[in-house]
Design a protein around this motif. Structure first.
Motif, PDB file in Angstrom:
ATOM      1  N   LEU A  30       0.838  -1.194   0.000  1.00  0.00           N
ATOM      2  CA  LEU A  30       0.000   0.000   0.000  1.00  0.00           C
ATOM      3  C   LEU A  30       0.874   1.245   0.000  1.00  0.00           C
ATOM      4  N   THR A  31       0.441   2.287  -0.692  1.00  0.00           N
ATOM      5  CA  THR A  31       1.110   3.577  -0.595  1.00  0.00           C
ATOM      6  C   THR A  31       0.069   4.680  -0.640  1.00  0.00           C
ATOM      7  N   VAL A  32       0.408   5.807  -0.001  1.00  0.00           N
ATOM      8  CA  VAL A  32      -0.452   6.986   0.053  1.00  0.00           C
ATOM      9  C   VAL A  32       0.426   8.203  -0.190  1.00  0.00           C
ATOM     10  N   ALA A  33      -0.076   9.152  -0.989  1.00  0.00           N
ATOM     11  CA  ALA A  33       0.678  10.386  -1.246  1.00  0.00           C
ATOM     12  C   ALA A  33      -0.270  11.474  -1.736  1.00  0.00           C
ATOM     13  N   ARG A  34       0.193  12.712  -1.603  1.00  0.00           N
ATOM     14  CA  ARG A  34      -0.544  13.830  -2.193  1.00  0.00           C
ATOM     15  C   ARG A  34      -0.051  14.009  -3.627  1.00  0.00           C
ATOM     16  N   THR A  35      -0.504  13.142  -4.469  1.00  0.00           N
ATOM     17  CA  THR A  35      -0.187  13.141  -5.892  1.00  0.00           C
ATOM     18  C   THR A  35      -1.315  12.399  -6.579  1.00  0.00           C
ATOM     19  N   GLY A  36      -1.209  12.203  -7.867  1.00  0.00           N
ATOM     20  CA  GLY A  36      -2.271  11.537  -8.610  1.00  0.00           C
ATOM     21  C   GLY A  36      -2.249  10.029  -8.489  1.00  0.00           C
ATOM     22  N   GLN A  37      -3.364   9.414  -8.864  1.00  0.00           N
ATOM     23  CA  GLN A  37      -3.445   7.964  -8.829  1.00  0.00           C
ATOM     24  C   GLN A  37      -2.462   7.285  -9.784  1.00  0.00           C
ATOM     25  N   PRO A  38      -2.179   7.860 -10.967  1.00  0.00           N
ATOM     26  CA  PRO A  38      -1.185   7.198 -11.822  1.00  0.00           C
ATOM     27  C   PRO A  38       0.189   7.073 -11.149  1.00  0.00           C
ATOM     28  N   GLU A  39       0.569   8.074 -10.372  1.00  0.00           N
ATOM     29  CA  GLU A  39       1.881   8.040  -9.713  1.00  0.00           C
ATOM     30  C   GLU A  39       1.923   7.004  -8.586  1.00  0.00           C
ATOM     31  N   ALA A  43       9.594  -9.030   1.880  1.00  0.00           N
ATOM     32  CA  ALA A  43       8.667  -7.892   1.922  1.00  0.00           C
ATOM     33  C   ALA A  43       8.340  -7.633   3.390  1.00  0.00           C
ATOM     34  N   GLN A  44       9.133  -6.747   4.011  1.00  0.00           N
ATOM     35  CA  GLN A  44       8.967  -6.470   5.434  1.00  0.00           C
ATOM     36  C   GLN A  44       9.411  -5.044   5.735  1.00  0.00           C
ATOM     37  N   PRO A  45       8.971  -4.488   6.878  1.00  0.00           N
ATOM     38  CA  PRO A  45       9.404  -3.135   7.250  1.00  0.00           C
ATOM     39  C   PRO A  45      10.926  -3.031   7.311  1.00  0.00           C
ATOM     40  N   GLY A  46      11.440  -1.894   6.850  1.00  0.00           N
ATOM     41  CA  GLY A  46      12.872  -1.640   6.862  1.00  0.00           C
ATOM     42  C   GLY A  46      13.564  -1.920   5.544  1.00  0.00           C
ATOM     43  N   VAL A  47      12.885  -2.591   4.625  1.00  0.00           N
ATOM     44  CA  VAL A  47      13.473  -2.891   3.321  1.00  0.00           C
ATOM     45  C   VAL A  47      13.416  -1.639   2.451  1.00  0.00           C
ATOM     46  N   MET A  48      14.546  -1.311   1.841  1.00  0.00           N
ATOM     47  CA  MET A  48      14.621  -0.161   0.938  1.00  0.00           C
ATOM     48  C   MET A  48      14.831  -0.668  -0.482  1.00  0.00           C
ATOM     49  N   LEU A  49      14.133  -0.034  -1.430  1.00  0.00           N
ATOM     50  CA  LEU A  49      14.251  -0.398  -2.841  1.00  0.00           C
ATOM     51  C   LEU A  49      14.760   0.816  -3.610  1.00  0.00           C
ATOM     52  N   PRO A  50      15.951   0.709  -4.206  1.00  0.00           N
ATOM     53  CA  PRO A  50      16.498   1.856  -4.938  1.00  0.00           C
ATOM     54  C   PRO A  50      15.878   2.027  -6.319  1.00  0.00           C
ATOM     55  N   SER A  51      15.747   3.273  -6.708  1.00  0.00           N
ATOM     56  CA  SER A  51      15.395   3.654  -8.085  1.00  0.00           C
ATOM     57  C   SER A  51      14.209   2.898  -8.665  1.00  0.00           C
ATOM     58  N   ILE A  52      13.083   2.921  -7.966  1.00  0.00           N
ATOM     59  CA  ILE A  52      11.909   2.212  -8.489  1.00  0.00           C
ATOM     60  C   ILE A  52      10.932   3.129  -9.224  1.00  0.00           C
ATOM     61  N   LEU A  74      10.874   2.806   0.640  1.00  0.00           N
ATOM     62  CA  LEU A  74      11.147   2.272   1.979  1.00  0.00           C
ATOM     63  C   LEU A  74       9.851   1.677   2.491  1.00  0.00           C
ATOM     64  N   PHE A  75       9.903   0.455   2.985  1.00  0.00           N
ATOM     65  CA  PHE A  75       8.711  -0.182   3.530  1.00  0.00           C
ATOM     66  C   PHE A  75       8.666  -0.013   5.038  1.00  0.00           C
ATOM     67  N   ILE A  76       7.465   0.323   5.516  1.00  0.00           N
ATOM     68  CA  ILE A  76       7.227   0.545   6.941  1.00  0.00           C
ATOM     69  C   ILE A  76       5.951  -0.188   7.353  1.00  0.00           C
ATOM     70  N   ALA A  77       5.783  -0.350   8.669  1.00  0.00           N
ATOM     71  CA  ALA A  77       4.494  -0.825   9.173  1.00  0.00           C
ATOM     72  C   ALA A  77       3.479   0.279   8.886  1.00  0.00           C
ATOM     73  N   PRO A  78       2.308  -0.056   8.419  1.00  0.00           N
ATOM     74  CA  PRO A  78       1.345   0.979   8.022  1.00  0.00           C
ATOM     75  C   PRO A  78       0.874   1.805   9.207  1.00  0.00           C
ATOM     76  N   ARG A 110      -1.219 -19.580   6.341  1.00  0.00           N
ATOM     77  CA  ARG A 110      -0.778 -18.309   5.767  1.00  0.00           C
ATOM     78  C   ARG A 110      -1.387 -17.135   6.533  1.00  0.00           C
ATOM     79  N   LEU A 111      -0.579 -16.097   6.674  1.00  0.00           N
ATOM     80  CA  LEU A 111      -1.008 -14.844   7.277  1.00  0.00           C
ATOM     81  C   LEU A 111      -0.685 -13.731   6.290  1.00  0.00           C
ATOM     82  N   THR A 112      -1.691 -12.924   5.945  1.00  0.00           N
ATOM     83  CA  THR A 112      -1.483 -11.803   5.028  1.00  0.00           C
ATOM     84  C   THR A 112      -1.612 -10.501   5.803  1.00  0.00           C
ATOM     85  N   LEU A 113      -0.615  -9.624   5.662  1.00  0.00           N
ATOM     86  CA  LEU A 113      -0.569  -8.327   6.334  1.00  0.00           C
ATOM     87  C   LEU A 113      -0.523  -7.212   5.292  1.00  0.00           C
ATOM     88  N   ILE A 114      -0.685  -5.996   5.754  1.00  0.00           N
ATOM     89  CA  ILE A 114      -0.506  -4.822   4.903  1.00  0.00           C
ATOM     90  C   ILE A 114       0.884  -4.261   5.181  1.00  0.00           C
TER      91      ILE A 114
END
Length: 193
Positions: free
Chosen positions: A79-88, A109-118, A130-134, A149-153
């Motif tokens: 999940l991601t949230v930002a003050r930008t458009g839905q395409p972004e 896929a866990q908090p603390g993982v950073m992904l460069p240049s995506i 950067l992934f964080i706990a929501p 199985r356990l699915t989280l956000i």
């Protein structure tokens, strides 16, 4: 971890419709489900001109995580949230999901993982993830438990080049402290930095 609300199991593995129902009930805005670049996403408009995007079937991707308590597979929806458009926001969440899928279980896929240049979008100054706990649920992470199985956000926040470099050099904990201390608005994807 806490369930909001308590979920029952609907069979061996959550399917796309069950995932959409679960996500519709936990996201604090009406979701529109659409295919964006061949991936089914949930999209929503939030208050303060914010856009939200989240995956709906990423829980089928095994990134190698298991519960330390009982060995249950741990999966997530991104999940991601930002003050930008839905395409972004859709582009960012798709790029993150693609990165995990290409890693074939070697990148958790866990908090603390950073992904460069995506993300490379005109007028957007954030490029790295950067992934964080929501934080949408006040510290409690919604979860969907089913047999085996356990699915989280998992929430994606986007970083500028200098924020990412700081996180690489000083660590994610110090980066998060600096963001809070300096009052950096992570929802602003056009911020300087």
């Amino acid at each position: 971890m806490c369930c909001l609300p308590p979920w029952r199991s609907w069979g061996p593995k959550i399917n796309a419709d069950e995932s959409a129902l679960w996500l519709s009930e936990i996201i604090p805005a009406p979701l529109e489900f659409r295919y964006v670049d061949e991936r089914r996403l949930g999209l929503a408009a939030l208050a303060d001109a914010q856009s939200l995007a989240l995956t709906t079937t990423f829980n089928n991707t095994d990134t190698g995580l298991q519960s330390q308590e009982d060995g249950t597979d741990v999966r997530c929806e991104l999940l991601t949230v930002a003050r930008t458009g839905q395409p972004e926001v859709a582009a960012a969440i798709n790029a993150a999901a693609d990165t995990f899928e290409k890693a074939d279980g070697l990148l958790p896929a866990q908090p603390g993982v950073m992904l460069p240049s995506i993300l490379d979008v005109p007028d957007i100054t954030v490029h790295h993830g950067l992934f964080i706990a929501p934080y949408l649920w006040g510290g409690q992470t919604p979860q969907f438990r089913e047999e085996g199985r356990l699915t989280l956000i998992l929430q994606l926040v986007m970083l500028t080049d200098s924020e990412y470099a700081f996180g690489v050099e000083e660590g994610v904990g110090k980066l998060q402290g600096a963001v809070a201390e300096q009052g950096i608005d992570l929802l602003d994807w056009s911020r300087e930095g």
